[in-house]
Design an enzyme around this catalytic site. Sequence first.
Site, PDB file in Angstrom:
ATOM      1  N   LYS A 192       0.887  -1.160   0.019  1.00 19.28           N
ATOM      2  CA  LYS A 192      -0.068  -0.082   0.130  1.00 19.28           C
ATOM      3  C   LYS A 192       1.110   1.162   0.015  1.00 19.28           C
ATOM      4  CE  LYS A 192      -2.028   3.026   2.123  1.00 19.28           C
ATOM      5  NZ  LYS A 192      -1.708   4.413   1.676  1.00 19.28           N
ATOM      6  N   SER A 246       5.574   7.522   9.742  1.00 21.29           N
ATOM      7  CA  SER A 246       5.279   8.639  11.136  1.00 21.29           C
ATOM      8  C   SER A 246       5.376   7.793  12.313  1.00 21.29           C
ATOM      9  CB  SER A 246       4.303   9.540  11.035  1.00 21.29           C
ATOM     10  OG  SER A 246       3.037   8.483  11.165  1.00 21.29           O
ATOM     11  N   GLU A 268      10.177   1.453  10.713  1.00 21.14           N
ATOM     12  CA  GLU A 268      10.998   2.724  10.487  1.00 21.14           C
ATOM     13  C   GLU A 268      10.234   3.873  10.516  1.00 21.14           C
ATOM     14  OE1 GLU A 268      12.870   5.223   9.161  1.00 21.14           O
ATOM     15  OE2 GLU A 268      13.322   4.551   7.205  1.00 21.14           O
ATOM     16  N   CYS A 303      13.571  11.058   6.655  1.00 17.79           N
ATOM     17  CA  CYS A 303      13.427  10.617   8.055  1.00 17.79           C
ATOM     18  C   CYS A 303      14.610  10.719   8.909  1.00 17.79           C
ATOM     19  CB  CYS A 303      12.920   9.081   8.052  1.00 17.79           C
ATOM     20  SG  CYS A 303      13.698   8.090   7.034  1.00 17.79           S
ATOM     21  N   GLU A 404       9.656  16.165  14.702  1.00 18.23           N
ATOM     22  CA  GLU A 404       9.721  15.974  13.454  1.00 18.23           C
ATOM     23  C   GLU A 404       9.152  16.991  12.504  1.00 18.23           C
ATOM     24  OE1 GLU A 404       8.932  12.159  11.465  1.00 18.23           O
ATOM     25  OE2 GLU A 404      11.077  12.076  10.649  1.00 18.23           O
TER      26      GLU A 404
HETATM   27  P1  ADP Z   1       3.068  11.161   6.947  1.00 11.39           P
HETATM   28  O1  ADP Z   1       2.558  11.759   7.932  1.00 11.39           O
HETATM   29  O2  ADP Z   1       4.611  11.610   6.320  1.00 11.39           O
HETATM   30  O3  ADP Z   1       2.189  11.321   5.453  1.00 11.39           O
HETATM   31  P2  ADP Z   1       2.172   8.464   7.583  1.00 11.39           P
HETATM   32  O4  ADP Z   1       2.580   7.786   8.665  1.00 11.39           O
HETATM   33  O5  ADP Z   1       0.742   9.240   7.674  1.00 11.39           O
HETATM   34  O6  ADP Z   1       3.030   9.562   7.288  1.00 11.39           O
HETATM   35  O7  ADP Z   1       1.961   7.649   6.259  1.00 11.39           O
HETATM   36  C1  ADP Z   1       2.604   6.729   5.920  1.00 11.39           C
HETATM   37  C2  ADP Z   1       1.998   5.577   5.368  1.00 11.39           C
HETATM   38  O8  ADP Z   1       1.177   5.126   6.372  1.00 11.39           O
HETATM   39  C3  ADP Z   1       1.277   5.941   4.103  1.00 11.39           C
HETATM   40  O9  ADP Z   1       1.252   4.909   3.155  1.00 11.39           O
HETATM   41  C4  ADP Z   1      -0.055   6.063   4.781  1.00 11.39           C
HETATM   42  O10 ADP Z   1      -1.242   5.839   3.863  1.00 11.39           O
HETATM   43  C5  ADP Z   1      -0.253   5.068   5.932  1.00 11.39           C
HETATM   44  N1  ADP Z   1      -1.049   5.193   6.946  1.00 11.39           N
HETATM   45  C6  ADP Z   1      -1.541   6.499   7.397  1.00 11.39           C
HETATM   46  N2  ADP Z   1      -2.436   6.235   8.304  1.00 11.39           N
HETATM   47  C7  ADP Z   1      -2.550   5.008   8.514  1.00 11.39           C
HETATM   48  C8  ADP Z   1      -3.307   3.954   9.206  1.00 11.39           C
HETATM   49  N3  ADP Z   1      -4.226   4.463  10.181  1.00 11.39           N
HETATM   50  N4  ADP Z   1      -3.309   2.335   9.176  1.00 11.39           N
HETATM   51  C9  ADP Z   1      -2.639   2.188   8.206  1.00 11.39           C
HETATM   52  N5  ADP Z   1      -1.512   3.017   7.315  1.00 11.39           N
HETATM   53  C10 ADP Z   1      -1.771   4.248   7.691  1.00 11.39           C
END
Ligand code: ADP
Length: 501
Positions: A192, A246, A268, A303, A404
């Site tokens: 994904k 994140s 990570e 990161c 961050e």
């Molecule tokens: P950023 O804040 O840098 O966009 P995220 O951690 O939100 O980083 O996103 C990293 C990945 O995690 C993306 O592929 C995003 O779609 C996915 N993601 C965000 N929220 C969720 C969640 N609740 N469950 C699973 N995957 C998620």
Amino acid sequence: MSTLSSRENWSRRAALLRPSGDNFIDGRYVAAQAHGRFDSINPSNGQLLAQVARSQESDVDLAVNRSLQAWRDRRWRGLAPRQRMDVLMRWADLVEQNTEELALLETLDMGKPINDVLGIDLPEVTRTLRYFAECIDKMEGSVTSTAPGALHLVLHEPLGVVGAITPWNYPLLMAVWKLAPILAAGNCVVLKPAEQAPLSCTRLAALFMEAGGPAGVFNLVNGLGPEAGRALALHPDVVKLSFTGSTTVGKLLLTYAGQSNMKRVALETGGKSPQVFLPDLYDLDAAVDRAIGGIFDNAGQVCNAGSRLLVHRDIHDAFVARFTSRAPQLYRPGDPLDPATTLGPLVSQAHRLKVQRCIERGIAEGARAVVMGEALSGHLEQGAFLAPTLFVDADNRMSIAQDEIFGPVATVIPFTNDDEAIALANDSIYGLAASVWTRDLNRSHRFVRDLEAGVVWVNCFGDGDMTQPFGGYKQSGNSRDKHMMSLMSYTQTKSAWMATT
Ligand code: ADP
């Protein structure tokens, strides 16, 4: 290799692209079942690039089921190691042959300057694929020393269907850091990609098939994190989840694992990497140039970005003067399709606003923001551009030193001795990377020992190759990408104890 060299040529080529935002399941592109879609926007000009499948639980279920079928009938893990190596090697060749298209997708979708994609991201993608391809027939189990009457084999087997959830800052590379070892170990995978920049990975899935990868082994679902990402993380047939993103979402994934099938979760996550500049460093000018690159490369959306600059008081003023004069020369905002551009837009307007809020908070807390570069004009005003900022008169407890920011924002903090520098460096919930700049070998060893970080650089920043395990201490994660240890992390150990009498 690219034959395109000017902004005009790249723009012409870009206008001909018709990227797919569909899912890629069982060897072909398919729309999301409920036909939901969202827009993928070019952050450099706000224009629509493609419509992307907004997958829901049923789409994720389909992808996981197809991967499970491929796992059960052994169409991938049952191949001879050499055959799987050949597929991954051909995949790397195809990435090279499609360099222009992949580079364009990356640049248009997330705003990274085209020369960075060509010079950094794509060569690293092929190196990763080839490194793990080469490892496939070098993975060995062992026979342990046992008493007579038994033969004991320790075997390393693949896990099953692995889920990968990846970020938008290096869309192809972060995905390949997962995909290559997952597939090399014999697993099947559902990826994904991040919703902000999913188009290059969507193309990469089709190239796996072209390389001879069996259908269903690598499936891709597009969609939003809280929908498709969450469904993948909760799926009971996914045995391991590999994530870069994140810290907040990383913590959520751990809870999803507990709520579902206790799947393994490799994380990570965030960083706030300190760079320590000691007064006996070799060359201040050269070190400052590296410090600038360490925070402003990829517009700070990295990161391990070296966003906390801990500078000894004796060299603090000279460091700041050099930094603020050099940074605008090295990082100029521009159209990312222009090969001369070194600073692209941030990934989206929403992210730009988030970074701006962090800057405003730093100012409200009493730090002084030195904004570098001229005001944006012309077509750049339509994009999510942000001038680089350096905070001075700051202390390590301020939000700009703790949170961050993931943008072109660095904070300088002075110190007076090594103990203070180490205490400041470690005063963070994160521990992804750190660096120390000194010509004293003993001193550097002490820093290597005492810095709480998964990667420590001495007299450099961001250097490394495939033999470098990459990942963090503390809330920067619990896993390592790259290196053989990443490959082994996608296997499980079986002990076969055979009575021989
Ligand atoms: P950023 O804040 O840098 O966009 P995220 O951690 O939100 O980083 O996103 C990293 C990945 O995690 C993306 O592929 C995003 O779609 C996915 N993601 C965000 N929220 C969720 C969640 N609740 N469950 C699973 N995957 C998620």
